[in-house]
Design an enzyme around this catalytic site. Structure first.
Site, PDB file in Angstrom:
ATOM      1  N   LEU A  49      -7.866   3.553  11.354  1.00 50.91           N
ATOM      2  CA  LEU A  49      -9.100   2.186  11.874  1.00 50.91           C
ATOM      3  C   LEU A  49      -8.338   1.561  13.622  1.00 50.91           C
ATOM      4  O   LEU A  49      -8.767   1.089  14.735  1.00 50.91           O
ATOM      5  CB  LEU A  49      -9.228   1.045  10.935  1.00 50.91           C
ATOM      6  CG  LEU A  49      -9.673  -0.477  11.418  1.00 50.91           C
ATOM      7  CD1 LEU A  49     -11.460  -0.109  11.632  1.00 50.91           C
ATOM      8  CD2 LEU A  49      -9.321  -0.802  10.321  1.00 50.91           C
ATOM      9  N   SER A  50      -7.108   1.403  13.509  1.00 54.29           N
ATOM     10  CA  SER A  50      -5.488   1.248  14.942  1.00 54.29           C
ATOM     11  C   SER A  50      -6.195   2.431  15.795  1.00 54.29           C
ATOM     12  O   SER A  50      -5.878   1.522  16.775  1.00 54.29           O
ATOM     13  CB  SER A  50      -4.456   1.062  14.334  1.00 54.29           C
ATOM     14  OG  SER A  50      -3.666   2.518  14.015  1.00 54.29           O
TER      15      SER A  50
ATOM     16  N   TYR B 139      -4.191   4.238   9.770  1.00 57.83           N
ATOM     17  CA  TYR B 139      -3.754   4.067  10.913  1.00 57.83           C
ATOM     18  C   TYR B 139      -5.153   4.825  11.584  1.00 57.83           C
ATOM     19  O   TYR B 139      -5.705   4.543  12.779  1.00 57.83           O
ATOM     20  CB  TYR B 139      -2.798   5.607  10.515  1.00 57.83           C
ATOM     21  CG  TYR B 139      -2.478   5.854  12.209  1.00 57.83           C
ATOM     22  CD1 TYR B 139      -2.312   5.234  13.654  1.00 57.83           C
ATOM     23  CD2 TYR B 139      -1.903   7.854  12.264  1.00 57.83           C
ATOM     24  CE1 TYR B 139      -2.212   5.979  14.438  1.00 57.83           C
ATOM     25  CE2 TYR B 139      -1.049   8.197  13.587  1.00 57.83           C
ATOM     26  CZ  TYR B 139      -1.326   6.648  14.714  1.00 57.83           C
ATOM     27  OH  TYR B 139      -0.827   7.052  15.280  1.00 57.83           O
TER      28      TYR B 139
ATOM     29  N   ASP C 142      -1.286  11.956  22.137  1.00 58.50           N
ATOM     30  CA  ASP C 142      -1.099  12.253  21.873  1.00 58.50           C
ATOM     31  C   ASP C 142      -0.571  12.618  19.628  1.00 58.50           C
ATOM     32  O   ASP C 142       0.586  12.921  19.115  1.00 58.50           O
ATOM     33  CB  ASP C 142      -0.320  10.551  21.247  1.00 58.50           C
ATOM     34  CG  ASP C 142       0.660   9.976  21.998  1.00 58.50           C
ATOM     35  OD1 ASP C 142       0.957  10.714  23.204  1.00 58.50           O
ATOM     36  OD2 ASP C 142       0.748   8.835  22.476  1.00 58.50           O
TER      37      ASP C 142
ATOM     38  N   ASP D 270       1.089  -1.680   0.573  1.00 62.27           N
ATOM     39  CA  ASP D 270       0.004   0.492   0.189  1.00 62.27           C
ATOM     40  C   ASP D 270       1.005   0.990   0.015  1.00 62.27           C
ATOM     41  O   ASP D 270       0.479   2.088  -0.805  1.00 62.27           O
ATOM     42  CB  ASP D 270      -0.920  -0.083   1.015  1.00 62.27           C
ATOM     43  CG  ASP D 270      -2.413  -0.921   1.458  1.00 62.27           C
ATOM     44  OD1 ASP D 270      -2.364  -1.473   0.127  1.00 62.27           O
ATOM     45  OD2 ASP D 270      -2.519  -1.257   2.404  1.00 62.27           O
ATOM     46  N   GLY D 271       1.487   1.064   1.070  1.00 56.89           N
ATOM     47  CA  GLY D 271       2.512   1.977   0.791  1.00 56.89           C
ATOM     48  C   GLY D 271       3.438   2.830  -1.026  1.00 56.89           C
ATOM     49  O   GLY D 271       3.246   4.219  -0.650  1.00 56.89           O
TER      50      GLY D 271
ATOM     51  N   ASN E 129      -4.348   8.780   1.947  1.00 58.22           N
ATOM     52  CA  ASN E 129      -5.241   8.206   3.140  1.00 58.22           C
ATOM     53  C   ASN E 129      -6.036   9.273   4.391  1.00 58.22           C
ATOM     54  O   ASN E 129      -6.220   9.569   4.334  1.00 58.22           O
ATOM     55  CB  ASN E 129      -3.921   6.971   3.556  1.00 58.22           C
ATOM     56  CG  ASN E 129      -3.794   5.928   3.381  1.00 58.22           C
ATOM     57  OD1 ASN E 129      -5.240   5.516   2.826  1.00 58.22           O
ATOM     58  ND2 ASN E 129      -3.619   5.087   3.642  1.00 58.22           N
TER      59      ASN E 129
END
Length: 293
Positions: free
Chosen positions: A192-193, A190, A177, A74-75, A147
């Site tokens: 979703l996590s 990110y 953070d 994906d990256g 994204n």
């Protein structure tokens, strides 16, 4: 048909047979093969690329390249966003990585996938992008993300405070953070996590997801993609990080940012045997009973 291929540096030699297979399949269909100059450099000494045309930095893409293929994860496909920009050239990814939400073609399905691409047996899945603006122009002309745009503290610093306004009206101050501004495409990354929701690409929405918020009553928010978000960041440490997909900048002072929908889309190729739901089920293992009886 002119097809260009892009990929990053490959550290695992086991992928080279699959890369050769990509080129061989394309050659069998008598298409003109262009290699992005970075991929051409990365393959030297491993694969003979002398028969292919090299796409140099600054070369015209629109009107020349019909389809871009990425080989990697994906990256790698996210890298293509800054190369394709607003040209509208469709892109499809062959997954040599791990999860592969964007680069959805399995390396064992290369032959069938290329046959479908060359014969135009696919649909176009247009995805929205975000733009981040600031007085310092920290990302230059590459200030758009497929994204997410993320504001995050450095590893060695205290939490940061992010003041957020929605369409010039104060929304909230987030202590923690950081914060993620995600497109529907990035909702499975990110965001979703960090507890953010999965958003279908056709939802015309963006998600604002806090990262480790200090206040437990703070939750992700879904906003219409017509919104303009403004951010002012304060930190007690020496600096913080702003990222735009895989591009990052270290900021050492209080700065204001604006994030809003870009004026163009990225065209992903979706093969006719694929759907967004099937991708979710396959990648997230939905519907499978993983219990060990």
């Amino acid at each position: 048909m002119n097809i260009a291929v892009y990929g990053r540096q490959f550290n695992d030699p086991s992928v080279f047979p699959y890369i050769r297979q990509v080129f061989e399949c394309l050659a069998q269909h008598n298409v003109s093969i262009y290699l992005h100059h970075q991929l051409n450099d990365n393959l030297q000494g491993n694969i003979d690329t002398s028969a292919y045309q090299v796409l140099q930095a600054g070369d015209m893409i629109k009107g020349v390249i019909d389809i871009f293929i990425t080989i990697g994860g994906d990256g790698t496909l996210l890298d293509m966003v800054t190369l394709i920009r607003d040209t509208g050239v469709p892109v499809i990814g062959i997954n040599f990585g791990r999860l592969g939400f964007l680069a959805s073609i399995n390396k064992n399905d290369i032959t069938a996938a290329i046959h479908a691409v060359v014969n135009k047996e696919f649909t176009i899945d247009s995805r929205e992008l975000l733009v981040i603006d600031s007085d310092q122009k920290i990302f230059g002309d590459d200030n758009f993300a497929l994204n997410d745009v993320t504001i995050h503290k450095r590893d060695d610093s205290a939490m940061i405070t992010t003041h957020v306004s929605l369409n010039d009206e104060f929304l909230n101050s987030y202590w923690g953070d950081g914060i993620i501004i995600s497109t529907s495409t990035g909702s499975t990354a990110y965001s979703l996590s960090c507890g953010g929701p999965i958003i279908f690409p056709q939802s015309n929405s963006i998600a604002l997801t806090p990262v480790a918020p200090h206040n437990l009553n703070v939750r992700p928010i879904i906003l219409p993609d017509t919104s303009t978000l403004s951010f002012e960041v304060e930190c007690r440490g020496t600096n913080y990080i702003v990222s735009c997909d895989s591009r990052t900048a270290i900021i050492d002072k209080t700065m204001q940012f604006r994030v809003y929908k870009a004026g163009f889309q990225l065209n992903l190729i979706r093969l006719n045997n694929e759907s967004y739901l099937s991708t979710l089920r396959n990648k997230l293992l939905w519907g499978l009973d993983a219990r060990n009886y």
